[in-house]
Design a protein around this motif. Sequence first.
Motif, PDB file in Angstrom:
ATOM      1  N   ARG A   1       5.481   4.176   3.433  1.00  0.00           N
ATOM      2  CA  ARG A   1       6.732   4.300   2.693  1.00  0.00           C
ATOM      3  C   ARG A   1       7.878   3.964   3.631  1.00  0.00           C
ATOM      4  O   ARG A   1       7.706   3.949   4.860  1.00  0.00           O
TER       5      ARG A   1
ATOM      6  N   ALA B   1      -7.751   3.493  -0.521  1.00  0.00           N
ATOM      7  CA  ALA B   1      -6.640   2.672  -0.033  1.00  0.00           C
ATOM      8  C   ALA B   1      -6.965   1.908   1.252  1.00  0.00           C
ATOM      9  O   ALA B   1      -6.097   1.228   1.792  1.00  0.00           O
TER      10      ALA B   1
ATOM     11  N   ALA C   1       0.292   9.083   4.535  1.00  0.00           N
ATOM     12  CA  ALA C   1      -1.051   9.622   4.298  1.00  0.00           C
ATOM     13  C   ALA C   1      -1.870   9.517   5.571  1.00  0.00           C
ATOM     14  O   ALA C   1      -2.026   8.437   6.120  1.00  0.00           O
TER      15      ALA C   1
ATOM     16  N   GLU D   1       0.325   4.046  -1.124  1.00  0.00           N
ATOM     17  CA  GLU D   1      -0.453   5.269  -0.917  1.00  0.00           C
ATOM     18  C   GLU D   1      -0.467   5.689   0.549  1.00  0.00           C
ATOM     19  O   GLU D   1      -0.743   6.846   0.862  1.00  0.00           O
TER      20      GLU D   1
ATOM     21  N   CYS E   1       0.838  -1.210   0.000  1.00  0.00           N
ATOM     22  CA  CYS E   1       0.000   0.000   0.000  1.00  0.00           C
ATOM     23  C   CYS E   1       0.873   1.261   0.000  1.00  0.00           C
ATOM     24  O   CYS E   1       0.968   1.955   1.014  1.00  0.00           O
TER      25      CYS E   1
END
Length: 62
Positions: free
Chosen positions: A25, A43, A36, A22, A20
């Motif tokens: 990271r 997501a 996010a 989105e 994922c």
Amino acid sequence: MKAIIDRENCISCGLCASTCPEVFRMADDGRAEICADPVPEFAKGTAAEARDNCPVSVITVE
């Protein structure tokens, strides 16, 4: 929906970021981080999949 990572116990496998990107990271220190907040509607499913598949269970999605 909010994602939380216990970064102290992250083993840097990268599974969440690849599942994922989105929401997750890999940070400069090699550990996963949230990118996010809140989790985008589109997501939510993959964020939950990343949580469920984390080998050390350090991800919470609530």
